[in-house]
Design a protein around this motif. Sequence first.
Motif, PDB file in Angstrom:
ATOM      1  N   HIS A  38      46.725 110.652  -7.084  1.00 15.93           N
ATOM      2  CA  HIS A  38      47.181 109.735  -7.925  1.00 15.93           C
ATOM      3  C   HIS A  38      47.086 108.298  -7.166  1.00 15.93           C
ATOM      4  O   HIS A  38      46.464 108.224  -5.822  1.00 15.93           O
ATOM      5  CB  HIS A  38      48.844 109.627  -8.005  1.00 15.93           C
ATOM      6  N   THR A  43      52.594 100.587   1.435  1.00 14.31           N
ATOM      7  CA  THR A  43      51.944 100.020   2.116  1.00 14.31           C
ATOM      8  C   THR A  43      51.477 100.980   3.382  1.00 14.31           C
ATOM      9  O   THR A  43      50.720 100.490   4.417  1.00 14.31           O
ATOM     10  CB  THR A  43      53.085  98.943   2.851  1.00 14.31           C
ATOM     11  N   CYS A  45      49.784 104.028   2.904  1.00 17.01           N
ATOM     12  CA  CYS A  45      48.646 104.620   2.600  1.00 17.01           C
ATOM     13  C   CYS A  45      47.123 103.778   2.898  1.00 17.01           C
ATOM     14  O   CYS A  45      47.557 102.488   2.527  1.00 17.01           O
ATOM     15  CB  CYS A  45      48.547 105.225   1.330  1.00 17.01           C
ATOM     16  N   VAL A  56      45.067 108.840  -3.504  1.00 17.30           N
ATOM     17  CA  VAL A  56      45.351 109.859  -2.512  1.00 17.30           C
ATOM     18  C   VAL A  56      45.977 110.883  -3.386  1.00 17.30           C
ATOM     19  O   VAL A  56      46.629 111.013  -4.350  1.00 17.30           O
ATOM     20  CB  VAL A  56      46.636 109.130  -1.722  1.00 17.30           C
ATOM     21  N   ALA A  80      56.410 108.893  10.897  1.00 14.41           N
ATOM     22  CA  ALA A  80      56.234 109.052   9.575  1.00 14.41           C
ATOM     23  C   ALA A  80      56.200 110.558   8.982  1.00 14.41           C
ATOM     24  O   ALA A  80      55.658 111.319   9.937  1.00 14.41           O
ATOM     25  CB  ALA A  80      55.180 108.282   9.171  1.00 14.41           C
ATOM     26  N   ARG A  84      49.406 110.427   9.252  1.00  7.74           N
ATOM     27  CA  ARG A  84      48.175 109.937   8.654  1.00  7.74           C
ATOM     28  C   ARG A  84      47.209 109.952   9.912  1.00  7.74           C
ATOM     29  O   ARG A  84      47.401 109.071  11.046  1.00  7.74           O
ATOM     30  CB  ARG A  84      48.416 108.715   8.020  1.00  7.74           C
ATOM     31  N   PHE A 109      47.882 114.808   2.783  1.00  7.34           N
ATOM     32  CA  PHE A 109      47.361 113.804   2.129  1.00  7.34           C
ATOM     33  C   PHE A 109      45.910 113.399   2.500  1.00  7.34           C
ATOM     34  O   PHE A 109      45.777 113.241   3.731  1.00  7.34           O
ATOM     35  CB  PHE A 109      48.359 112.505   2.273  1.00  7.34           C
ATOM     36  N   PHE A 128      54.441 104.161  -6.528  1.00  5.73           N
ATOM     37  CA  PHE A 128      54.883 103.268  -5.722  1.00  5.73           C
ATOM     38  C   PHE A 128      54.255 101.845  -6.080  1.00  5.73           C
ATOM     39  O   PHE A 128      53.549 100.964  -5.216  1.00  5.73           O
ATOM     40  CB  PHE A 128      54.677 103.383  -4.324  1.00  5.73           C
ATOM     41  N   SER A 131      55.651  98.631  -4.819  1.00  5.12           N
ATOM     42  CA  SER A 131      55.505  98.298  -3.304  1.00  5.12           C
ATOM     43  C   SER A 131      54.300  97.779  -2.971  1.00  5.12           C
ATOM     44  O   SER A 131      54.033  96.896  -1.924  1.00  5.12           O
ATOM     45  CB  SER A 131      55.144  99.646  -2.760  1.00  5.12           C
ATOM     46  N   GLU A 134      55.118  94.290  -1.166  1.00  9.07           N
ATOM     47  CA  GLU A 134      55.470  94.333   0.019  1.00  9.07           C
ATOM     48  C   GLU A 134      54.159  93.947   0.996  1.00  9.07           C
ATOM     49  O   GLU A 134      54.424  93.555   1.870  1.00  9.07           O
ATOM     50  CB  GLU A 134      56.056  95.691   0.451  1.00  9.07           C
ATOM     51  N   LEU A 160      57.417 108.497  -7.131  1.00  8.97           N
ATOM     52  CA  LEU A 160      56.688 109.300  -7.620  1.00  8.97           C
ATOM     53  C   LEU A 160      56.513 109.750  -9.322  1.00  8.97           C
ATOM     54  O   LEU A 160      57.543 109.237  -9.653  1.00  8.97           O
ATOM     55  CB  LEU A 160      56.755 110.585  -6.640  1.00  8.97           C
TER      56      LEU A 160
HETATM   57  N1  LIG Z   1      57.862 101.033  -0.326  1.00 12.82           N
HETATM   58  C1  LIG Z   1      57.305 101.596   0.723  1.00 12.82           C
HETATM   59  C2  LIG Z   1      57.301 103.003   0.471  1.00 12.82           C
HETATM   60  C3  LIG Z   1      56.528 103.930   1.412  1.00 12.82           C
HETATM   61  C4  LIG Z   1      56.471 105.394   0.899  1.00 12.82           C
HETATM   62  O1  LIG Z   1      57.648 105.825   0.750  1.00 12.82           O
HETATM   63  N2  LIG Z   1      55.323 106.018   0.438  1.00 12.82           N
HETATM   64  C5  LIG Z   1      55.342 107.526  -0.049  1.00 12.82           C
HETATM   65  C6  LIG Z   1      54.424 107.720  -0.690  1.00 12.82           C
HETATM   66  S1  LIG Z   1      52.777 108.065   0.181  1.00 12.82           S
HETATM   67  C7  LIG Z   1      51.805 108.762  -0.933  1.00 12.82           C
HETATM   68  O2  LIG Z   1      52.170 108.720  -2.304  1.00 12.82           O
HETATM   69  C8  LIG Z   1      55.608 108.335   1.025  1.00 12.82           C
HETATM   70  O3  LIG Z   1      55.976 109.547   0.684  1.00 12.82           O
HETATM   71  N3  LIG Z   1      55.595 108.052   2.262  1.00 12.82           N
HETATM   72  C9  LIG Z   1      55.857 108.797   3.422  1.00 12.82           C
HETATM   73  C10 LIG Z   1      55.256 108.466   4.832  1.00 12.82           C
HETATM   74  O4  LIG Z   1      54.566 107.310   4.637  1.00 12.82           O
HETATM   75  O5  LIG Z   1      55.321 109.387   5.763  1.00 12.82           O
HETATM   76  C11 LIG Z   1      56.090 100.976   1.403  1.00 12.82           C
HETATM   77  O6  LIG Z   1      55.354 100.422   0.577  1.00 12.82           O
HETATM   78  O7  LIG Z   1      56.034 100.817   2.497  1.00 12.82           O
END
Ligand SMILES: N[C@@H](CCC(=O)N[C@@H](CSCO)C(=O)NCC(=O)O)C(=O)O
Length: 340
Positions: A38, A43, A45, A56, A80, A84, A109, A128, A131, A134, A160
Amino acid sequence: MDSGYRATDASFSGGTLVCNCASNPVKVKVSGDIAHNHACGCTKCWKPAGANFSVVAVAPTDKIEVLENGNKLAVVDPAALIQRHACKECGVHMHGPVEREHPFQGLSFIHPERFEGKGWAQPGFAAFVSSIIESGFDPSKIDEVRSKLRSSELEAYDCLSPGLMDYIATWTAKKSGAMENAITIENTGRIRAKLVAEAANGPVSFQAEKELLEKGVIILPDLFVNAGGVIVSYFEWVKNLTHIPFGLMERRRRERRNAQITSAMESMTGKDFPEHMRDEFLEGGSEIDLVRSGLDDVMRGAYHRMATVLSEHPEIRDFRTAAYYVALKEIGDAYKAIGI
Ligand SMILES: N[C@@H](CCC(=O)N[C@@H](CSCO)C(=O)NCC(=O)O)C(=O)O
Ligand SMILES: [Zn+2]
């Protein structure tokens, strides 16, 4: 994303992800297909320079292997959910396992655009989306982004996709015991617990209960374990009938009495009452304390009655039957008492 993707190859079975370093790139092998590819506007990824979205996907963590230059990897944010692992030189996120207890546990991921080869599944939706604001995107232009995503056949979501959200919610509901038949013969083999406490109604199927009891697992039944809500509702009803909060008449008197006891003890022993106990001891008992105490007492009493049935009736071997025995006997006794 703007320049489109190479076609998905149904026989795609993984490949090697390579970071952006011109020399000594990090290489990570993915042995098998990827899922849930997707676009992600969050912020966290990794995104290529200038991009608003990352692309991702996930793959099972046990199918991921760092092949080369793993010493260049560092975890971006150890707190987190997604751990990552980024290349310290070029910044590309190479793999992000989810290790903690979560619906995505066991998945990693990855960014499929970093595959050396082609054929990987194209993104199926955009997550997202809001987002991106942001990261500095102009909020007044977000509708254009949503339209553009849709015209690329990527439905835009602010979290999601509904399918994944349902999956997460189902996992959470099952874990909290808030769903019927969370334990069935499909998963009893995986249960290592010695005690199952049914926090909501009907979480253990009839067959699963038989199997667990045979294995010696103790099951505390729903009608006992989650009775607390009904018990305190009864207290609430009684309070409404009497039009007076619990403890109202005695509280201040009890506080005075406790203060007297404290000072008597101090003058008899010549020592100060321990400071860490003073406040709790002097307190006359707030309504919530009384409700908790009443709840505790009713639950202990109910447990005791089930335990007595189990010890006095060897033919009854589980708590659920004991609970029904107690309940039905009380109804029977009440009927008899009024001559029915
Ligand atoms: N608005 C926030 C959202 C960040 C967020 O929750 N990201 C999701 C999606 S990442 C892949 O789809 C998530 O699951 N994060 C868990 C993590 O980062 O560990 C922003 O933009 O920061
Ligand atoms: Zn993301």
